[in-house]
Design a protein around this motif. Structure first.
Motif, PDB file in Angstrom:
ATOM      1  N   VAL A 570     -60.933  69.332  21.139  1.00 46.26           N
ATOM      2  CA  VAL A 570     -59.887  68.937  20.184  1.00 46.26           C
ATOM      3  C   VAL A 570     -59.411  70.173  19.424  1.00 46.26           C
ATOM      4  O   VAL A 570     -60.099  71.201  19.363  1.00 46.26           O
ATOM      5  N   PHE A 571     -58.231  70.049  18.824  1.00 45.55           N
ATOM      6  CA  PHE A 571     -57.669  71.132  18.027  1.00 45.55           C
ATOM      7  C   PHE A 571     -58.137  71.040  16.579  1.00 45.55           C
ATOM      8  O   PHE A 571     -58.270  69.948  16.020  1.00 45.55           O
ATOM      9  N   GLU A 572     -58.355  72.207  15.981  1.00 46.23           N
ATOM     10  CA  GLU A 572     -58.591  72.309  14.544  1.00 46.23           C
ATOM     11  C   GLU A 572     -57.681  73.400  13.982  1.00 46.23           C
ATOM     12  O   GLU A 572     -57.194  74.269  14.704  1.00 46.23           O
ATOM     13  N   ASN A 573     -57.464  73.344  12.653  1.00 43.22           N
ATOM     14  CA  ASN A 573     -56.673  74.373  11.955  1.00 43.22           C
ATOM     15  C   ASN A 573     -55.289  74.562  12.573  1.00 43.22           C
ATOM     16  O   ASN A 573     -54.823  75.685  12.791  1.00 43.22           O
ATOM     17  N   VAL A 574     -54.639  73.445  12.853  1.00 46.51           N
ATOM     18  CA  VAL A 574     -53.299  73.507  13.456  1.00 46.51           C
ATOM     19  C   VAL A 574     -52.284  73.957  12.395  1.00 46.51           C
ATOM     20  O   VAL A 574     -52.237  73.399  11.307  1.00 46.51           O
ATOM     21  N   PRO A 575     -51.468  74.986  12.688  1.00 49.06           N
ATOM     22  CA  PRO A 575     -50.465  75.441  11.713  1.00 49.06           C
ATOM     23  C   PRO A 575     -49.453  74.346  11.401  1.00 49.06           C
ATOM     24  O   PRO A 575     -49.231  73.430  12.204  1.00 49.06           O
ATOM     25  N   LYS A 576     -48.819  74.462  10.237  1.00 54.36           N
ATOM     26  CA  LYS A 576     -47.798  73.499   9.842  1.00 54.36           C
ATOM     27  C   LYS A 576     -46.409  74.024  10.196  1.00 54.36           C
ATOM     28  O   LYS A 576     -46.176  75.217  10.253  1.00 54.36           O
ATOM     29  N   SER A 577     -45.511  73.090  10.409  1.00 54.58           N
ATOM     30  CA  SER A 577     -44.122  73.464  10.685  1.00 54.58           C
ATOM     31  C   SER A 577     -43.502  74.107   9.453  1.00 54.58           C
ATOM     32  O   SER A 577     -43.890  73.822   8.312  1.00 54.58           O
ATOM     33  N   LYS A 578     -42.511  74.986   9.690  1.00 55.21           N
ATOM     34  CA  LYS A 578     -41.875  75.681   8.571  1.00 55.21           C
ATOM     35  C   LYS A 578     -40.485  76.153   8.973  1.00 55.21           C
ATOM     36  O   LYS A 578     -40.227  76.443  10.144  1.00 55.21           O
ATOM     37  N   LYS A 579     -39.586  76.243   7.978  1.00 59.15           N
ATOM     38  CA  LYS A 579     -38.244  76.777   8.189  1.00 59.15           C
ATOM     39  C   LYS A 579     -37.923  77.772   7.090  1.00 59.15           C
ATOM     40  O   LYS A 579     -38.343  77.601   5.948  1.00 59.15           O
ATOM     41  N   PHE A 580     -37.157  78.808   7.428  1.00 61.92           N
ATOM     42  CA  PHE A 580     -36.579  79.671   6.395  1.00 61.92           C
ATOM     43  C   PHE A 580     -35.297  80.296   6.925  1.00 61.92           C
ATOM     44  O   PHE A 580     -35.049  80.324   8.132  1.00 61.92           O
ATOM     45  N   ARG A 581     -34.467  80.806   6.010  1.00 59.73           N
ATOM     46  CA  ARG A 581     -33.138  81.285   6.369  1.00 59.73           C
ATOM     47  C   ARG A 581     -32.615  82.223   5.293  1.00 59.73           C
ATOM     48  O   ARG A 581     -33.180  82.311   4.194  1.00 59.73           O
ATOM     49  N   THR A 582     -31.526  82.929   5.616  1.00 53.83           N
ATOM     50  CA  THR A 582     -30.816  83.702   4.597  1.00 53.83           C
ATOM     51  C   THR A 582     -29.919  82.753   3.798  1.00 53.83           C
ATOM     52  O   THR A 582     -29.640  81.628   4.235  1.00 53.83           O
ATOM     53  N   GLU A 583     -29.460  83.203   2.650  1.00 51.77           N
ATOM     54  CA  GLU A 583     -28.657  82.340   1.780  1.00 51.77           C
ATOM     55  C   GLU A 583     -27.377  81.860   2.453  1.00 51.77           C
ATOM     56  O   GLU A 583     -26.912  80.752   2.207  1.00 51.77           O
ATOM     57  N   ASP A 584     -26.792  82.709   3.305  1.00 46.12           N
ATOM     58  CA  ASP A 584     -25.532  82.325   3.959  1.00 46.12           C
ATOM     59  C   ASP A 584     -25.746  81.673   5.320  1.00 46.12           C
ATOM     60  O   ASP A 584     -24.788  81.433   6.059  1.00 46.12           O
ATOM     61  N   ALA A 586     -26.754  82.889   7.954  1.00 48.01           N
ATOM     62  CA  ALA A 586     -26.453  83.771   9.090  1.00 48.01           C
ATOM     63  C   ALA A 586     -27.674  83.954   9.979  1.00 48.01           C
ATOM     64  O   ALA A 586     -27.549  84.105  11.198  1.00 48.01           O
ATOM     65  N   LEU A 587     -28.862  83.955   9.371  1.00 47.63           N
ATOM     66  CA  LEU A 587     -30.123  84.033  10.110  1.00 47.63           C
ATOM     67  C   LEU A 587     -30.961  82.810   9.739  1.00 47.63           C
ATOM     68  O   LEU A 587     -31.182  82.543   8.556  1.00 47.63           O
ATOM     69  N   GLN A 588     -31.415  82.098  10.748  1.00 52.58           N
ATOM     70  CA  GLN A 588     -32.246  80.916  10.499  1.00 52.58           C
ATOM     71  C   GLN A 588     -33.443  80.933  11.444  1.00 52.58           C
ATOM     72  O   GLN A 588     -33.338  81.379  12.590  1.00 52.58           O
ATOM     73  N   TYR A 589     -34.550  80.416  10.950  1.00 58.98           N
ATOM     74  CA  TYR A 589     -35.772  80.387  11.758  1.00 58.98           C
ATOM     75  C   TYR A 589     -36.493  79.067  11.545  1.00 58.98           C
ATOM     76  O   TYR A 589     -36.626  78.571  10.411  1.00 58.98           O
ATOM     77  N   GLU A 603     -42.925  75.329  18.990  1.00 58.70           N
ATOM     78  CA  GLU A 603     -41.571  75.759  19.342  1.00 58.70           C
ATOM     79  C   GLU A 603     -40.988  76.562  18.181  1.00 58.70           C
ATOM     80  O   GLU A 603     -41.008  76.111  17.035  1.00 58.70           O
ATOM     81  N   THR A 604     -40.487  77.744  18.480  1.00 56.56           N
ATOM     82  CA  THR A 604     -39.828  78.556  17.458  1.00 56.56           C
ATOM     83  C   THR A 604     -38.379  78.772  17.874  1.00 56.56           C
ATOM     84  O   THR A 604     -38.077  78.980  19.051  1.00 56.56           O
ATOM     85  N   ILE A 605     -37.486  78.726  16.885  1.00 54.08           N
ATOM     86  CA  ILE A 605     -36.052  78.925  17.139  1.00 54.08           C
ATOM     87  C   ILE A 605     -35.542  79.963  16.156  1.00 54.08           C
ATOM     88  O   ILE A 605     -35.597  79.768  14.937  1.00 54.08           O
ATOM     89  N   THR A 606     -35.064  81.080  16.680  1.00 52.28           N
ATOM     90  CA  THR A 606     -34.450  82.122  15.860  1.00 52.28           C
ATOM     91  C   THR A 606     -32.964  82.124  16.156  1.00 52.28           C
ATOM     92  O   THR A 606     -32.548  82.337  17.305  1.00 52.28           O
ATOM     93  N   GLN A 623     -36.419  91.558   6.360  1.00 51.36           N
ATOM     94  CA  GLN A 623     -37.167  90.563   5.586  1.00 51.36           C
ATOM     95  C   GLN A 623     -37.435  89.306   6.413  1.00 51.36           C
ATOM     96  O   GLN A 623     -38.565  88.798   6.439  1.00 51.36           O
ATOM     97  N   ILE A 624     -36.409  88.801   7.078  1.00 54.72           N
ATOM     98  CA  ILE A 624     -36.573  87.585   7.876  1.00 54.72           C
ATOM     99  C   ILE A 624     -37.592  87.806   8.992  1.00 54.72           C
ATOM    100  O   ILE A 624     -38.494  86.987   9.223  1.00 54.72           O
ATOM    101  N   PHE A 625     -37.490  88.948   9.688  1.00 59.21           N
ATOM    102  CA  PHE A 625     -38.393  89.170  10.818  1.00 59.21           C
ATOM    103  C   PHE A 625     -39.800  89.555  10.357  1.00 59.21           C
ATOM    104  O   PHE A 625     -40.769  89.336  11.095  1.00 59.21           O
ATOM    105  N   ASP A 626     -39.951  90.098   9.169  1.00 52.78           N
ATOM    106  CA  ASP A 626     -41.295  90.240   8.588  1.00 52.78           C
ATOM    107  C   ASP A 626     -41.940  88.872   8.422  1.00 52.78           C
ATOM    108  O   ASP A 626     -43.117  88.667   8.757  1.00 52.78           O
TER     109      ASP A 626
END
Length: 641
Positions: A570-584, A586-589, A603-606, A623-626
């Motif tokens: 079984v899986f343990e310590n599964v990461p949680k989903s997350k989103k972040f983006r620039t204010e405009d 233009a870049l979303q993840y 699944e990751t979407i850049t 900053q976004i890619f960091d």
């Protein structure tokens, strides 16, 4: 006192100019021969010690392009680009051509307390015909060692006075000294087009009595120029290097003034008067019954698509580019092969014959450099595509590429701007790809109890990116395959590459690896992105950004990894989903995690929403890619039930 200080200042400036001598090749010193590293720049593979570029125009209308280049080689293995040289000579095919003379090339080594020269012999200089207009002389330096100094010089006699080549002041290695000199007879007026961030330490622009006549001289000297660090996500770094180019703007002969300043309307007229451009477009009878009759019955967009496919299916590009036809559309129709202008001028003619309002679009490809709108000239142009208008929208087509589509032209043509050359006027337009290209990286893997992963991988590109990748693949299939094996250091089998029926490009392979998992007691710890996780990213440039960020296309990059555990895990310590983006936006993840029993999908979407970003956006990318790198560094644990 003020008068005294002024006189002292004038004397001091005059003395500096008097001390500096242009066109004065220094002797090669023993100190330079014996040096093991650059005094100014430290550990570099090579350094230009002296470079002189001198354009001299005689009163008989002949220009001499004289070059001297001396380079110190500190590490020959890392300076291989400088050990082979090529010199291009132009022939316009109409009776005017350039002539190369006085080519000398030597390698200098310090041996037994003295300088020893090794000449490049005459039979070691090779000539090759690259295309109908250019002949290339090639040579390689002999006896090059760490510590050698290589030097070459030559002269090109040319009847083409309209402009000089753009001379780059910055190179990929440091430059101790470089000078640019143009000596033009007084009756010839030149404009000096200067672009870049560097300023010369010596600058002379004045009238002088030279070579027995009145001349206007332009002299610029630079010293201690650092190596130019090329930046990632730049289509052509040379666009942003400091460079100088001279353009003829006027003549004053026998008291008759003639201006050579042109507009794009002047260029349009010249092209339509040219036999290999306007002359071809006028040959309407050649294409009268070429298209299938049913094409004309289709709606305009389907009609344009049908004409494009007809040309793509019946005619083949010969890998030569030009803004004018090679052998003409009649020869293309007969032989089925032609240059890019042959093919795309035929495309314009067929669109017009199908009652579609079409015109050619001329441009400069990425490799040739940015199109300078303020300096119209045919010399800037080297490519032509087709365009048509429907409901006030402009659509672009490029039939030289078999897999192009409406508005999806050759990537090399996406060079910011082009000009529609209509029957009555010229119009500048933006040349951009309007759609979003996508890259799908998909992994399906099973984990064994011994910590080994087995699975399959697919790398699929769509739209413009599929065309870019297919170009790389067709250019060198072995090198293309090797790039995957170099990137992924594990066992790969059943590797396949190819363009799919839907024009998407896909690479796939099966893999086995025991390097993704850390075994800690009874637990198996691993990154759920497996080999799609990277510890670093491409936006780590420490120096201030010089160029905009160029991606060819707005793009989405989707990674999807599905992992299945053994039945008793079984899986343990599964990461949680997350989103972040620039204010405009233009870049979303997006980082999306879903779990179904012993199967986990990450699944990751850049998303990058434009093809070009100004350099001021670079910190936002960093900053976004960091944050992306940090987010994707998370691990999961598999444990026995």
């Amino acid at each position: 006192m003020k008068k005294f200080l002024l006189l002292v200042s004038i004397f001091w400036l005059a003395n500096i100019d008097a001390q500096h001598k242009f066109l004065n090749v220094p002797n090669l010193s023993d100190e330079d021969l014996k040096s093991e590293k650059s005094v100014k720049f430290g550990d570099v593979p090579a350094e230009v010690l002296y470079r002189s570029i001198h354009f001299r125009i005689d009163y008989d209308g002949t220009m001499y392009h004289n070059v001297v280049n001396r380079i110190k080689i500190y590490n020959k293995d890392n300076a291989s680009d400088y050990l082979d040289r090529e010199i291009a000579i132009y022939d316009d095919g109409l009776g005017s051509r350039e002539v190369l003379s006085n080519l000398k090339a030597n390698t200098f080594n310090f041996e037994n307390g003295k300088s020893v020269a090794t000449k490049v012999a005459k039979d070691e200089k090779y000539k090759s015909k690259e295309d109908k207009n250019y002949q290339i002389t090639k040579f390689a330096f002999a006896n090059v060692k760490n510590g050698s100094v290589i030097e070459y010089s030559y002269s090109i006699m040319t009847p083409f006075l309209g402009s000089t080549p753009r001379i780059l002041i910055e190179e990929d290695i440091p430059v101790r000294y470089v000078e640019y000199v143009l000596d033009a007879p007084k009756p010839l007026g030149y404009t000096i087009n200067y672009k870049g961030s560097l300023s010369p330490f010596q600058r002379v622009v004045e009238e002088r009595n030279l070579y027995g006549g009145q001349y206007q001289t332009y002299r610029f000297a630079y010293e201690n120029v650092p190596a130019y660090k090329e930046e990632m996500y730049v289509m052509n770094n040379e666009n942003y290097k400091t460079g100088i180019k001279a353009e003829l703007n006027s003549t004053l002969i026998n008291n008759v003034f003639k201006s050579y300043a042109t507009t794009w309307e002047d260029v349009r007229k010249r092209l339509y008067e040219h036999e290999d451009f306007g002359g071809q477009l006028s040959k309407e009878s050649a294409v009268k019954n070429l298209l299938p009759a049913e094409v004309k019955t289709l709606p305009i967009m389907q009609r344009a698509q049908a004409v494009l496919k007809f040309v793509q299916n019946n005619y083949t590009w010969n890998k030569e580019d030009d803004v004018v036809a090679g052998k003409g559309v009649r020869n293309l129709i007969s032989t089925k092969v032609g240059n890019s202008a042959d093919i795309n001028l035929l495309l314009v003619m067929l669109l017009r014959s199908a009652d579609i309002p079409a015109d050619p679009v001329v441009l400069s490809t990425i490799h040739k450099g940015l199109l300078l709108a303020y300096n119209p000239s045919i010399a800037q142009l080297n490519y032509v595509i087709a365009s048509f208008i429907d409901k006030d929208n402009i659509y672009l087509l490029d039939a030289a590429y078999k897999h192009s589509e409406i508005n999806m032209i050759a990537p090399k043509a996406l060079n910011y701007h082009g000009l529609i050359m209509g029957r009555k006027d010229a119009k500048q337009i933006n040349i951009v790809y309007p759609d979003v290209s996508k890259t799908f990286l998909t992994v399906n893997a099973k984990l064994k109890e011994d910590g080994t992963f087995e699975g399959s991988f697919r790398d699929r590109d769509t739209k413009l990116y599929a065309m870019v990748v297919n170009e790389r693949f067709t250019e060198d299939a072995n090198r293309f395959a090797k790039s995957y094996k170099d990137d992924y250091k594990f066992a790969i089998a059943n590797m396949k590459h190819g363009l799919q029926d839907n024009n998407e490009f896909e690479t796939s392979f099966d893999f086995t690896s025991d390097t993704f998992v850390d075994v800690i007691g009874s637990k198996l710890v691993f990154n759920p992105l497996l080999f799609l996780y990277t510890q670093n990213h491409d936006f780590k440039q420490a120096e201030a950004r010089k160029a905009p960020l160029e991606f060819y296309s707005a793009n989405d990059r989707i990674k999807k990894v599905t992992i299945t555990l053994p039945e008793n895990y079984v899986f343990e310590n599964v990461p949680k989903s997350k989103k972040f983006r620039t204010e405009d936006n233009a870049l979303q993840y997006t980082y999306l995690v879903t779990q179904n029993g012993n199967t986990l999908t990450v699944e990751t979407i850049t998303q990058i929403d434009d093809s070009v970003f100004p350099k001021e956006y670079y910190p936002a990318f960093t900053q976004i890619f960091d944050n992306i790198t940090k987010q994707e560094a998370q691990v999961v644990t598999a444990v026995k039930k």
